[in-house]
Design an enzyme around this catalytic site. Structure first.
Site, PDB file in Angstrom:
ATOM      1  N   ASP A 320      45.128  34.935  38.571  1.00  0.00           N
ATOM      2  CA  ASP A 320      45.309  35.424  37.329  1.00  0.00           C
ATOM      3  C   ASP A 320      47.008  35.701  37.282  1.00  0.00           C
ATOM      4  OD1 ASP A 320      44.113  35.744  34.723  1.00  0.00           O
ATOM      5  OD2 ASP A 320      44.150  37.835  35.107  1.00  0.00           O
ATOM      6  N   ASP A 741      33.479  47.510  35.086  1.00  0.00           N
ATOM      7  CA  ASP A 741      32.410  47.200  35.823  1.00  0.00           C
ATOM      8  C   ASP A 741      31.232  48.270  35.200  1.00  0.00           C
ATOM      9  OD1 ASP A 741      33.642  49.383  36.457  1.00  0.00           O
ATOM     10  OD2 ASP A 741      33.513  48.903  38.762  1.00  0.00           O
TER      11      ASP A 741
END
Length: 1042
Positions: A320, A741
């Site tokens: 990224d 998450d």
């Protein structure tokens, strides 16, 4: 085997022809309904199954010439004659009775056949419909069909299908192997009743005692210290609520055991093509200068060397940060893997990350018998050291970026020179033709991915990067399962994927699982785990408790996902068994069947309308409740498998792109229109086609042109692809919090999916954790901030998805994960109260009588008993439990408190507050645990230090006052000292972290803490709320003796 539409004489179990009898007439297994089943399936059902017809659940009768089965003699019936099986005028078939599939894993207890009662079948699914000539097929699973084929092969090897039991030793061994393969792939191991029952009793007793204790505290205020009493009671009420939310999900903990040998016998037999499901590994990294490239390389090498078929294993690395250093590191890693992977598989070494394998201080010759092992190991270690030197050279080069930017080897500028404005990049290193190891074997695919980034676009950090990997992998490989790892978590157990497949490939449970979560284990933690980095209490107690409800929460790494669950689809819903009716009364009598017989007309009308009566409402793909349509799939010709079946590989990309008229219902068994697909998944026909392939793999014709697939993969990682779609809302990793998450797992559980907690003996994955105090507090701050963001969003478990299928205890657990940061406010107040009591001489509890003393003692005893019994069934050591309790206080009065205020500022005011961390050199950084003693200044250190100082000052003041006032003041002092020492003991690891190795505290910490403590003490002395204020003029004695 015929996989097309079944013909009139096709077996509804295996697809073969039913066959004929000796006189040439069609073979009919069941005289009641005439359900078409071939003779081998009939004999298999009688010998190894439930001996019942899957259509009408009537017990099979023995045919002439067929071997006897258990139960034939008990029936007291003669062998059936030939004319009894002539289906000239078969009886009217009974209404189909859905039944539960026999569970291999213990989720559902097996039902045995009882004469005269409802029977079960082992055909793997329920059969619906009354017309035998319809186009519907039976829901027999592929696993069951394979069992039939192997059984028929075994019978053919014996020479006849109805042979006697006198087999030779070879056939007997083969039969034992097949019988072993049919055994469950896993089993659930509840905690023994001798351990769990006392634990539950103590929980109930503690809850009762807590209620009486709180009643006593509320009903007996401290009249001389009302403010302190009120604050303490409010804090205790919050602590009680927090304990209930944390304790109830631990009511029924379970562990699970897997059987890898049975998995191999069933899906990966030697000498046969492997039928294990493909899997895609995801590895995410951002900044290679902060995340060392050698660690990322070790993670990738451990993935490429896992014990799994290479053609079913792919690794995707998300960069990224668009760093050329990461790109070059993967290039070097791919080259080194050509020698490392065959070395690992040849000698079966563990772990398969070279950095950690060569650094093990163990006898590496144990269990090694190959004469060449020592020589090859030395050569491999030398090659790895050379590999590390090359990586170190790349890192040193990357520290000085040229003014004109990085240039690739072919002379072209690196596209990612501007990390915030660059195109998408994909590079396939391994997996293509010619990418073989040194022994000529194929290697798993390795793919470098860097998604496009442009100014003005919200890229959603890690969650956005993971969603980009989901789309890229769907276009290139489309494995049905996904395993995500952080770049610092390597595969410690090469059979970890097989452990997960024991659950995901289970014929019954696997279809309901959204993910299999592994516990996190760490390397490089100090011996005493000062700051509870291992988090053993959470992973070995809380997660096992959740596994007994609906499944563990997703913790961000070490998790194997079902790709269909990430796409936002609903799990399969088992059809409910209809209410039992009685046939012993005439049809005009409804008194005895008022709850069942009265619905016969309604049921018949539903059968006429829908055929199979499946008008049950279900959760639609877009989150709305829709009725399941009865329209059949005319393209694939496949069966309609309950409420969770999709098209097989038979869809052309043009069909998806052009759209199909007449399929506008939201159902998995019918095609959605092109507009609905694009609104949900984005404008990529290749990706949309991949979502329709349930068992993974590329759609037909998609793999013919790899160049076009790469072009399409670039398209799906463009920064504008997710606009006006449901990515991050209902699909993939969910946006809206830094702890994506928790949100992702919560959404799946709300749809009704289950998850499983897998704890193999050898840890599946290992990673690194910060052992420095400031780094650890900032890690906890990030987690707590994400929980506060979820609390103030629409996804808060307190009010989200009450119409869904989230179990109540699971909701309690998710509620606890988002409200725990708010415990910091009452916790810091409760830690301040002991010092205030010592400084003022007041106390929050009035004089205790005998009854009140009993409640105090009972509460403390129940707390101790709960902890002891919890450690007993979980196996957690008392040291790990105590470290967890200490850091709960340390993190609660520092990181959690800051997270609450930062979360409110970020969500309500739009202010993003960042806490900077500056480092100070340690005295001995060459030490393995040198970072443990390294001091880094951060504002998070101020509140705990202040609490320590004011409690120490309070202890000194309290003892001094007792010495001055004599013997009578020591009694009340002990209660105050107990609570003050309780605070200091819990903050002791924090105090050690401040002192460091030289036992010196930085001046800035002492300055801030002493300043705040002094101000607090002076203000308290100046404004004492417990001294009665006199009204009117101040009167003084005149000095004259009147």
């Amino acid at each position: 085997m015929d996989t097309g539409e079944p013909k009139a004489k096709a077996c509804r179990a295996c697809g073969d022809d039913v066959g004929t009898r000796e006189d040439g007439s069609p073979f009919v297994a069941c005289a009641e309904c005439g359900f078409p089943v071939c003779r081998p399936c009939y004999e298999y059902e009688r010998s190894d199954g439930t001996q019942c017809c899957p259509q009408c659940n009537t017990r099979y009768k023995r045919h002439k010439g067929c071997p006897r089965a258990e139960g034939d003699q008990e029936d007291g019936e003669m062998d059936d004659l030939e004319d009894e099986f002539q289906a000239k005028s078969p009886k009217k078939p009974h209404d189909p009775v859905p039944f539960d599939v026999y569970s291999e894993n213990g989720e559902q207890p097996p039902h045995k056949w009882r004469p005269g009662g409802p029977a079960m079948s082992s055909f793997g699914g329920s059969v619906a419909g009354k017309d035998l000539e319809t186009e519907r097929e039976m829901e027999g699973s592929m696993e069951w069909k394979d069992r039939i084929d192997k059984w028929k092969t075994k019978q053919e090897k014996r020479g006849k299908l109805n042979s006697d039991e006198d087999d030779d030793e070879k056939n007997e061994d083969e039969y034992m192997l097949l019988a072993e393969a049919r055994q469950p792939l896993w089993r659930k191991l509840p905690v023994p009743s001798s351990m769990i029952n006392p634990y539950r009793i103590v929980i109930v007793v503690r809850l009762v005692v807590l209620c009486f204790f709180l009643r006593f505290r509320i009903m007996t205020p401290a009249n001389d210290a009302i403010p302190l009493w009120l604050v303490s009671v409010i804090c205790e009420l919050w602590f009680a609520l927090s304990w209930i939310l944390d304790q109830l999900p631990k009511w029924s903990p379970v562990t699970r055991e897997t059987y890898l040998d049975r998995l191999a016998l069933r899906y990966d037999r030697e000498g046969e093509p492997s039928r294990l499901s493909p899997i895609d590994f995801f590895v995410s990294t951002v900044d290679p200068l902060k995340e060392p490239p050698i660690i990322t390389a070790n993670t990738v090498l451990s993935i490429l060397a896992v014990d799994y078929p290479v053609d079913r294993n792919s690794c995707y690395v998300s960069d990224d940060g668009a760093s050329m250093l990461c790109f070059d590191t993967l290039s070097e890693t791919a080259e080194f893997a050509r020698r490392w992977v065959p070395f690992c598989k040849k000698f079966a070494i563990e772990p398969r990350a070279p950095e950690f394998y060569f650094s093990q201080k163990i006898d590496y010759l144990k269990d090694k018998v190959q004469p060449t092992f020592v020589k090859e190991r030395r050569a491999m270690k030398r090659e790895y050291e050379e590999f590390k030197v090359r990586i170190n050279g790349l890192v040193a080069k990357a520290e000085k970026k040229p003014e004109e930017g990085w240039v690739m080897q072919d002379g072209t500028p690196w596209p990612g020179n501007n990390t915030r404005d660059h195109p998408g990049m994909i590079q396939v290193y391994l997996g293509s033709q010619g990418a073989l190891d040194v022994e000529g074997h194929e290697l798993p695919r390795l793919v470098y991915v860097s998604r496009e980034k442009r100014p003005g676009h919200n890229h959603h950090k890690k969650a956005g990067a993971m969603n980009a990997l989901v789309r890229v992998s769907a276009v290139l490989t489309n494995a049905p399962f996904i395993l995500n790892l952080d770049c610092d978590h390597y595969v410690n157990n090469s059979k970890a994927v097989r452990e997960a497949m024991c659950f995901l490939m289970d014929p019954q449970l696997g279809k309901k699982l959204c993910y299999v979560q592994f516990p996190q284990r760490f390397d490089g933690i100090d011996l005493h785990d000062r700051y509870a980095n291992r988090n053993v209490v959470f992973f070995d107690i809380n997660m096992k408790g959740l596994d007994g409800i609906q499944g563990p929460v997703y913790v961000g790494t070490g998790c194997v996902f079902n790709r269909q669950a990430l796409y936002g689809y609903d799990p399969p819903r088992a059809e409910k068994r209809p209410k039992m009716t009685c046939d012993c009364w005439p049809s005009w009598c409804c008194c005895c069947c008022c709850f069942g017989g009265g619905n016969n007309k309604h049921r018949k009308s539903k059968d006429k309308k829908g055929g199979d009566g499946e008008e049950e409402p279900r959760r639609g793909l877009l989150g709305f409740y829709k009725k399941r349509g009865s329209k059949k799939d005319k393209l694939g010709g496949g069966p309609k498998k309950g409420s969770y079946r999709k098209h097989q590989r038979g869809y052309e990309l043009e069909e998806i792109e052009e759209g199909i008229e007449g399929y506008d219902e939201l159902d998995r068994s019918s095609l959605m229109s092109q507009k609905s697909f694009q609104k949900r998944f984005g404008q990529s026909p290749v990706f949309i086609a991949s979502t329709l392939v349930e068992d993974g793999g590329l759609p037909q014709g998609a793999a013919a042109d790899p160049a076009s697939l790469i072009k399409e993969a670039i398209h799906v990682i463009s920064c504008g692809y997710e606009e006006k779609t449901e990515w991050g809302k209902e699909i993939g990793w969910i946006y809206g919090s830094v702890t994506e998450d928790i949100l992702t797992g919560f959404k799946m559980h709300c749809r009704g999916w289950k998850s499983v907690y897998c704890t193999p003996t050898r840890p599946a994955f290992k990673g690194s954790a910060p052992i420095n105090l400031s780094d650890r507090l900032h890690q906890v701050l990030r987690w707590a901030l994400g929980s506060v963001e979820i609390f103030m969003s629409r996804h808060c478990p307190l009010w989200y998805a009450y119409g869904g299928r989230l179990k109540w205890l699971e909701r309690f657990a998710y509620t606890n994960t988002i409200v725990y940061p708010f415990t910091s406010i009452p916790l810091i107040a409760y830690c301040t109260i002991p010092a205030v009591c010592l400084l003022t001489g007041k106390f929050i509890i009035p004089t205790l009588n005998n009854l009140a003393s009993i409640w105090f003692i009972a509460l403390f005893m129940s707390i101790i008993a709960t902890g002891v019994l919890e450690l007993r069934w979980s196996g957690v050591s008392i040291e790990d439990w105590w470290r967890n309790e200490q850091f709960w206080v340390i993190g609660g009065v520092s990181a959690h408190l800051f997270a609450v205020f930062q979360g409110f500022l970020k969500v309500l005011g739009g202010v993003d507050t960042n806490f900077t961390v500056t480092s100070k050199a340690a005295a001995d950084e060459a030490d393995a645990f040198g970072d443990l003693y390294l001091f880094k200044w951060t504002t998070l250190l101020i509140p705990p230090t202040t609490l320590i100082i004011i409690n120490m000052v309070g202890i000194v003041a309290g003892v001094s006052d007792a010495v001055n006032n004599g013997y009578g003041s020591w009694g009340p002092l002990f209660g105050k000292l107990f609570f003050s020492f309780w605070v200091i003991v819990h903050l002791y690891p924090f105090l050690k972290g401040l002192m460091g190795r030289q036992n010196r505290t930085p001046t800035i910490v002492v300055l801030w803490s002493v300043l705040l403590a002094s101000i607090f003490s002076l203000v308290w002395v100046r404004i004492d709320p417990f001294i009665a204020k006199s009204k009117g003029p101040i009167l003084k004695p005149c000095g004259v003796q009147c």
